[in-house]
Motif scaffolding. Sequence first.
Motif, short mmCIF file in Angstrom:
data_model
loop_
_atom_site.label_atom_id
_atom_site.label_comp_id
_atom_site.label_asym_id
_atom_site.label_seq_id
_atom_site.Cartn_x
_atom_site.Cartn_y
_atom_site.Cartn_z
N ILE A 124 0.82 -1.21 0.00
CA ILE A 124 0.00 0.00 0.00
C ILE A 124 0.85 1.27 0.00
N ILE A 125 1.87 1.30 0.87
CA ILE A 125 2.68 2.52 0.97
C ILE A 125 3.43 2.82 -0.34
N PRO A 126 4.18 1.84 -0.89
CA PRO A 126 4.85 2.14 -2.17
C PRO A 126 3.87 2.51 -3.29
N THR A 127 2.68 1.90 -3.25
CA THR A 127 1.68 2.23 -4.29
C THR A 127 1.26 3.69 -4.15
N ILE A 128 0.99 4.08 -2.91
CA ILE A 128 0.54 5.47 -2.70
C ILE A 128 1.64 6.45 -3.11
N THR A 129 2.89 6.17 -2.70
CA THR A 129 3.95 7.13 -3.02
C THR A 129 4.19 7.23 -4.53
N GLN A 130 4.16 6.07 -5.22
CA GLN A 130 4.44 6.14 -6.66
C GLN A 130 3.30 6.83 -7.42
N ILE A 131 2.07 6.60 -6.98
CA ILE A 131 0.94 7.28 -7.64
C ILE A 131 0.99 8.77 -7.34
N LEU A 132 1.25 9.07 -6.06
CA LEU A 132 1.26 10.48 -5.62
C LEU A 132 2.32 11.29 -6.36
N LEU A 133 3.51 10.71 -6.46
CA LEU A 133 4.60 11.46 -7.10
C LEU A 133 4.36 11.61 -8.61
N ALA A 134 3.84 10.53 -9.23
CA ALA A 134 3.56 10.61 -10.66
C ALA A 134 2.45 11.63 -10.92
N PHE A 135 1.42 11.58 -10.07
CA PHE A 135 0.29 12.51 -10.20
C PHE A 135 0.79 13.95 -10.06
N SER A 136 1.57 14.19 -9.01
CA SER A 136 2.07 15.55 -8.78
C SER A 136 2.94 16.02 -9.95
N SER A 137 3.79 15.10 -10.48
CA SER A 137 4.65 15.49 -11.61
C SER A 137 3.80 15.97 -12.78
N GLY A 138 2.73 15.22 -13.08
CA GLY A 138 1.87 15.58 -14.20
C GLY A 138 1.18 16.91 -13.95
N PHE A 139 0.67 17.06 -12.74
CA PHE A 139 -0.10 18.26 -12.43
C PHE A 139 0.78 19.50 -12.46
N ILE A 140 1.95 19.39 -11.82
CA ILE A 140 2.86 20.56 -11.76
C ILE A 140 3.37 20.90 -13.16
N LEU A 141 3.69 19.87 -13.94
CA LEU A 141 4.18 20.11 -15.30
C LEU A 141 3.12 20.88 -16.11
N GLY A 142 1.87 20.47 -15.95
CA GLY A 142 0.78 21.15 -16.65
C GLY A 142 0.71 22.61 -16.26
N LEU A 143 0.82 22.87 -14.97
CA LEU A 143 0.72 24.26 -14.49
C LEU A 143 1.92 25.09 -14.97
N ILE A 144 3.12 24.47 -14.95
CA ILE A 144 4.31 25.20 -15.40
C ILE A 144 4.15 25.63 -16.86
N PHE A 145 3.56 24.76 -17.67
CA PHE A 145 3.39 25.09 -19.09
C PHE A 145 2.07 25.81 -19.38
N ASN A 146 1.53 26.39 -18.32
CA ASN A 146 0.33 27.24 -18.43
C ASN A 146 -0.90 26.56 -18.99
N PHE A 147 -1.02 25.26 -18.77
CA PHE A 147 -2.28 24.62 -19.13
C PHE A 147 -3.28 24.90 -18.02
N GLN A 148 -4.56 24.80 -18.37
CA GLN A 148 -5.57 25.05 -17.33
C GLN A 148 -5.55 23.92 -16.31
N ILE A 149 -6.19 24.20 -15.17
CA ILE A 149 -6.15 23.23 -14.08
C ILE A 149 -6.77 21.90 -14.50
N LEU A 150 -7.87 21.96 -15.25
CA LEU A 150 -8.52 20.72 -15.70
C LEU A 150 -7.62 19.90 -16.61
#
Lengths: 393, 149
Positions: A84-110
């Motif tokens: 459970i713990i490794p699953t949560i961390t790998q999903i969380l970090l991948a999710f955050s990478s995608g979200f932050i990358l989107g924001l950095i490149f000025n894509f909308q939040i959605l």
Amino acid sequence: MENILIIFVILILAKVLGEFFERIGFSSILGEIFAGIILSLFLLSQDPETFSFLAELGAIFLLFTAGYKEVHLQELRSASKKAIIPTITQILLAFSSGFILGLIFNFQILESLFMAVAFSATSIGVLVKILIDYNYLSSKPGSLMLTSAIFDDIAGIFMLSIVVTVAELQHLPSFSQILTIFAKLAFFMLSMAVLGLKIYPKLFDYIHKMHIKESIFSFVIIIALFSAYFAEAFELHAVIGAFVGGIILSRIPIAKIEDVQSKVSGLSYGMFTPLFFAYIGFTVDLSVLETTSLFTVLVVVMALFGKLVGGFIGSKIVGLDSSDSLIFGIGVMPRAGIELVVITVGRNRGIIGDEIYSAIVLMVIVSIIVSPMLLKFAINAKEKSSFTSSSNP
Amino acid sequence: MSDSGTFPSTKVYEIMVKSLVTVNENDTINDILELFKNYNFHTYPVINDKHELVGEVNQDIILEILLLDRIKSSKNIHRIAIKSMSENIKGIMEHHPLTLSPDTNLHHAADLMVKHKVNHVYIVEDSKLIGILSKRDIINHVYRIRGLS
């Protein structure tokens, strides 16, 4: 090009190329995606309605079959809690990478949210063979990878259902809207549970006695389509309904007899799913890939590193050493399923554009190609170091 | 000969096999390999300590696990790999086997098995496994009746 000819060409290309990639050690999905790319390059310039409709059915059947044949709640329950713990961390970090990358490149939040969910999925099928070849299946990182991938599938579907519902609103939801989303989701699940536990078993008691041909198979397909449509009525996406419908049917013995299973599998993997993956290849904007912008490169790198680093940290937390943690991190890198459904949904609803769509398809292709190589490299490196340390007391 | 002629009002409990070779869900894979060595059945019912039917295990599953390194990755290798790591039958068996109640009419059971290519069904009463009905049992029954008439 005639519709029949289109389907014929796609299927034959998808199967022949799929076999080629399977034989050289990669997932057959690569072949199916390349079949679509070849079609768009040489044979078909426009997107015929038939193709997109069949691809939509492909996405529905991909997730229905995943629920019907592959997700077993018992197995999920008995899966190691350690995962459970490794699953949560790998999903969380991948999710955050995608979200932050989107924001950095000025894509909308959605848009960034869709990208984040597409970053989060894992499909380790192609790596299991390597684990077996290297006798690593029952090793700590090996068993952790297998169990983590089960949780990952469920998490992927859950995130998809949330993000699609949010997308319906076309803006970020308020607190009360978030509650409404969860209420709809809960009500949908409850309705499906009642159907699955009370109605369908009785229904199938009659269905198997019907005189018409293939009554059970037909009703399994009818329920798959009904579940997909029913989910849409709750403003969830059809694929989520299909997935839940599949899980529910998998608990009804008469709906899961060998004969019906093999027919459902044949319809799905023999016909509709290859069409879905080929459609992904067909709709990729190759000019985006040709220019290889900084964004595209970062999507590939961040999506892979998000999983690698998240998996590494999580497995360190549960006590694996550095080389085992690295093996686990690499093990959760490949994608080949839900994320492609996520971006197709996002694209069809006009939420993500060609740039994100094509970059993520490229990321999936790269992940399928590089993960097996990296995994072999990491296992060899570990073996080498443990050999050196054992021979130097 | 019609159904009703062959099975006037026969119930499945009348011809089902009652002496069963079962596997406990806590048995190991070696236990089942021993069974395959000693008996000639393709499938075994899996029961829990309360003698309730919880699943079934067959030669296909065992063969897939034993030959895991020869399976092509296109097959559902992830699921088979997870099964192969299980220490007991509980983690290997297929869940939700097909069951009928003992008072089901034999012609219904026969219809089900012929029409939907089902080779055997488990006969269950209050969740407890009390018998198995296979196509062979039905054939033998029909043969017996014809012999008598």
